[in-house]
Scaffold this active site. Structure first.
Site, short mmCIF file in Angstrom:
data_model
loop_
_atom_site.label_atom_id
_atom_site.label_comp_id
_atom_site.label_asym_id
_atom_site.label_seq_id
_atom_site.Cartn_x
_atom_site.Cartn_y
_atom_site.Cartn_z
N GLU A 1 -3.22 4.53 17.96
CA GLU A 1 -1.53 4.66 17.87
C GLU A 1 -1.17 5.86 18.80
O GLU A 1 -1.80 6.86 18.77
CB GLU A 1 -1.20 4.98 16.64
CG GLU A 1 -1.49 3.75 15.76
CD GLU A 1 -1.03 4.11 14.23
OE1 GLU A 1 0.24 3.66 13.97
OE2 GLU A 1 -1.39 4.60 13.34
N LYS B 1 0.93 -1.10 0.03
CA LYS B 1 -0.01 -0.14 0.06
C LYS B 1 0.91 1.23 0.02
O LYS B 1 1.94 1.18 0.38
CB LYS B 1 -0.91 0.03 1.12
CG LYS B 1 -0.19 0.23 2.65
CD LYS B 1 -1.29 0.33 3.64
CE LYS B 1 -1.80 1.53 3.88
NZ LYS B 1 -1.06 2.40 4.88
N LYS C 1 -3.87 8.84 15.50
CA LYS C 1 -2.68 9.05 15.94
C LYS C 1 -2.74 10.02 17.04
O LYS C 1 -3.75 10.50 17.42
CB LYS C 1 -1.84 10.04 14.74
CG LYS C 1 -1.82 9.16 13.39
CD LYS C 1 -0.52 8.33 13.38
CE LYS C 1 -0.54 7.81 11.83
NZ LYS C 1 -0.10 6.51 11.68
N HIS D 1 -0.76 -5.78 5.82
CA HIS D 1 0.13 -6.23 6.74
C HIS D 1 -0.68 -6.87 8.19
O HIS D 1 -0.47 -7.55 8.60
CB HIS D 1 1.33 -5.46 7.08
CG HIS D 1 1.16 -4.46 7.99
ND1 HIS D 1 0.66 -3.18 7.84
CD2 HIS D 1 1.27 -4.41 9.47
CE1 HIS D 1 0.42 -2.36 8.87
NE2 HIS D 1 0.95 -3.17 9.95
N LYS E 1 -0.70 -10.50 10.71
CA LYS E 1 -0.60 -10.59 12.48
C LYS E 1 -1.16 -11.83 12.94
O LYS E 1 -2.50 -12.09 12.48
CB LYS E 1 -1.26 -9.39 12.96
CG LYS E 1 -0.58 -7.95 12.33
CD LYS E 1 -1.26 -6.72 13.39
CE LYS E 1 -0.76 -5.44 12.88
NZ LYS E 1 0.53 -4.96 13.33
N HIS F 1 -6.81 -1.70 6.64
CA HIS F 1 -6.66 -2.67 8.07
C HIS F 1 -8.08 -2.77 8.49
O HIS F 1 -8.40 -3.85 9.11
CB HIS F 1 -5.72 -2.18 8.87
CG HIS F 1 -4.26 -1.54 8.10
ND1 HIS F 1 -3.92 -2.50 7.44
CD2 HIS F 1 -3.58 -0.70 8.40
CE1 HIS F 1 -2.53 -1.85 6.88
NE2 HIS F 1 -2.42 -0.73 7.68
C1 BG6 Z 1 0.20 1.38 8.26
C2 BG6 Z 1 -0.03 2.78 8.12
O1 BG6 Z 1 -0.45 0.99 7.08
O2 BG6 Z 1 0.10 0.90 9.38
C3 BG6 Z 1 0.60 3.57 9.44
O3 BG6 Z 1 0.41 3.51 7.11
C4 BG6 Z 1 0.21 2.92 10.75
O4 BG6 Z 1 0.16 5.17 9.38
C5 BG6 Z 1 0.76 1.45 10.45
O5 BG6 Z 1 1.28 3.62 11.60
C6 BG6 Z 1 0.18 0.67 11.86
O6 BG6 Z 1 0.71 -0.62 11.60
P1 BG6 Z 1 0.87 -1.54 12.86
O7 BG6 Z 1 1.35 -2.60 12.54
O8 BG6 Z 1 1.95 -0.64 13.84
O9 BG6 Z 1 -0.37 -1.13 13.80
#
Ligand code: BG6
Length: 479
Positions: free
Chosen positions: A210, A142, A328, A172, A176, A234
């Protein structure tokens, strides 16, 4: 064609994702003996470097981002690496790249982790150099576009050279462990599935919070915003896994068929069902942090927080809201799914003064992987003044339940599946398009209203309107 790739070509090999995730994941797979002895990894990016320089670069990334106990013999991994500098916008360099890749004995897997604007020229270059044959797979990272149209453009360009069964789109989150565990929880236990519907579930909450801010991704993030960056991919994948019908088996077609049905059943949201926010200066874990506009260095109306009340319009989920929120600079890093069950239809304890709390299933995805089911239990005692009931948790901490199991980076699983050609945990084109269709309509709604994000203090749970979004329905966000 089924093959295990013995060449891996990484575009964007010097980028952030490569350093933090791809090289560490490949090294960890190597350390565990999961990469065949003949697998060679060719990195490419714009900067000129020779093999030795790239190996040094990779070593530095591994020392920084992969714990020492997962590195194995670094030297043997580094020996797999080579590098070819390339300007992907011109065809010229692709012949040299093809020479560097050589002729794989089995097949080639290509990982595109570059700006989407480079996808089209890269595909052309690969075709020009003959790196698109039946034993070549293409993996895309992405962002795949910024809306449905641009995503279709990218997908059209890629599908001109690669059929869908050789295209691997990464989300991704699907790599997980606990996300995959969601399928085990739902479909390997008799307990939940009979209750997994509107008759027994009141609502679902999905939170991806986050603590980080912009992390230097100024240009990318300000163009994207939380809706495109996190919800489009996600969060909708998590929602699809929670809401999908049982697939007939654990294979790529069966699972993705069920997910796409959910994504296509998402109801268009209304203005009052979304809240956007942007953080202002505040504190996270006692540490002062600047506001988004300060980090960015200019004013912006990009949302760093979004909350949505979504509905899946099908028989199973009629009238069950799915509350989604992500942002965020929230107080803690947590990804979790909360399934709130309904009250029992009749309380036999009501005239004994007992209060009931409906059952709740909390699936913690990160940072802790755990599953907690709240059950009602009787408080011990003689009950002379009535019966007292209390909600008590039935907790499974995955780390304790599976001590000794390696906690892998999500990309390890995905890269291995790519090498071996298993598409189950990759996103199919129709899924991506259904996700964009829904998200584009939300954006159009915001644009039509000239919606500006509400501000929230860094370290808080977003604008108060997000709390109101749930509270209006008598729902409290799980914190
Ligand atoms: C990414 C986003 O796809 O996923 C980021 O672009 C984000 O902004 C990240 O921080 C979060 O991934 P994870 O695995 O840390 O939850």
């Amino acid at each position: 064609m089924k093959f295990t790739a013995d060449r891996l070509l990484l575009f964007g090999a010097t980028g952030d994702l490569s350093q933090r995730m791809l090289l560490p994941s490949l090294c960890a797979l190597d350390a565990d003996g999961l990469l065949g002895p003949d697998v060679r990894i060719i990195g490419t990016a714009r900067s000129p470097m020779n093999d030795a320089e790239f190996r040094n670069f990779a070593r530095a990334a591994l020392e920084k981002f992969l714990p020492a106990d997962r590195r194995g013999s670094l030297a043997s991994f580094l020996n797999r690496l080579s590098y070819q500098g390339l300007d992907a916008t011109s065809l010229e360099g692709f012949d040299d790249l093809a020479k560097k890749v050589g002729t794989p004995a089995q097949g080639l897997a290509i990982f595109l982790s570059t700006a989407p604007s480079l996808f089209e020229p890269t595909i052309r270059g690969l075709q020009h150099a003959g790196l698109d044959g039946p034993n070549v797979r293409m993996c895309l990272e992405k962002p795949l576009g910024t809306n449905l149209d641009s995503s279709c453009e990218i997908n059209d360009a890629v599908s001109a050279a690669f059929p869908e069964e050789r295209i691997f789109r990464i989300d991704h989150y699907l790599g997980k462990e606990t996300v995959q565990n969601l399928l085990a929880l739902r479909f390997a236990n008799i307990l939940f599935e009979p209750l997994w519907n509107a008759a027994h579930i009141d609502h679902v909450q999905i939170t991806v919070a986050e603590t980080v801010g912009l992390e230097g991704r100024v240009a990318f993030y300000d163009d994207a915003g939380a809706l495109r960056d996190m919800v489009q991919n996600h969060m909708l994948q998590l929602l699809a896994l929670v809401a999908m019908e049982p697939p007939s088996n654990f294979d790529a077609t069966a699972i993705r068929d069920e997910k796409v049905k959910v994504l296509r059943s998402l109801r268009q949201v209304t203005q009052s069902e979304t809240v956007t926010g942007q953080y202002r200066a505040g504190a996270i874990s006692g540490q002062a942090v600047p506001g988004y506009d300060d980090e960015l260095g200019k004013d912006s109306d990009t949302e760093t927080f979004v909350a949505i009340k979504a509905h899946v319009d099908n028989w199973r989920w009629k009238g069950v809201p799915f509350y989604l929120r992500t942002g965020k600079r929230l107080p803690k890093r947590v990804t979790e799914i909360v399934v709130q069950f309904r009250c029992v239809p009749h309380s036999i304890f009501a005239d004994k003064g007992a209060k009931m709390t409906p059952n709740r299933l909390v699936i913690g995805i990160q940072p802790e992987e755990n599953i907690s089911l709240s059950l009602m239990a009787k408080v011990p005692g003689l009950d002379r003044d009535g019966i007292r009931l209390r909600s008590v948790p039935l907790d499974i901490a995955m780390r304790d339940a599976f001590t000794g199991a390696v906690r892998r980076i999500a990309y390890e699983r995905l890269l291995l599946d790519l090498v071996e050609g298993d598409q189950t945990l990759f996103v199919r084109r129709d899924e991506v398009e259904a996700q964009w269709e829904w998200v584009d309509r939300i954006r159009a709604l915001w644009d039509a209203q000239n919606l500006e994000p509400k501000t929230y203090t860094a370290g808080s749970w977003g604008p108060s309107a997000a709390i109101a979004l749930a509270e209006r329905d008598g729902v409290t966000w799980h914190e």
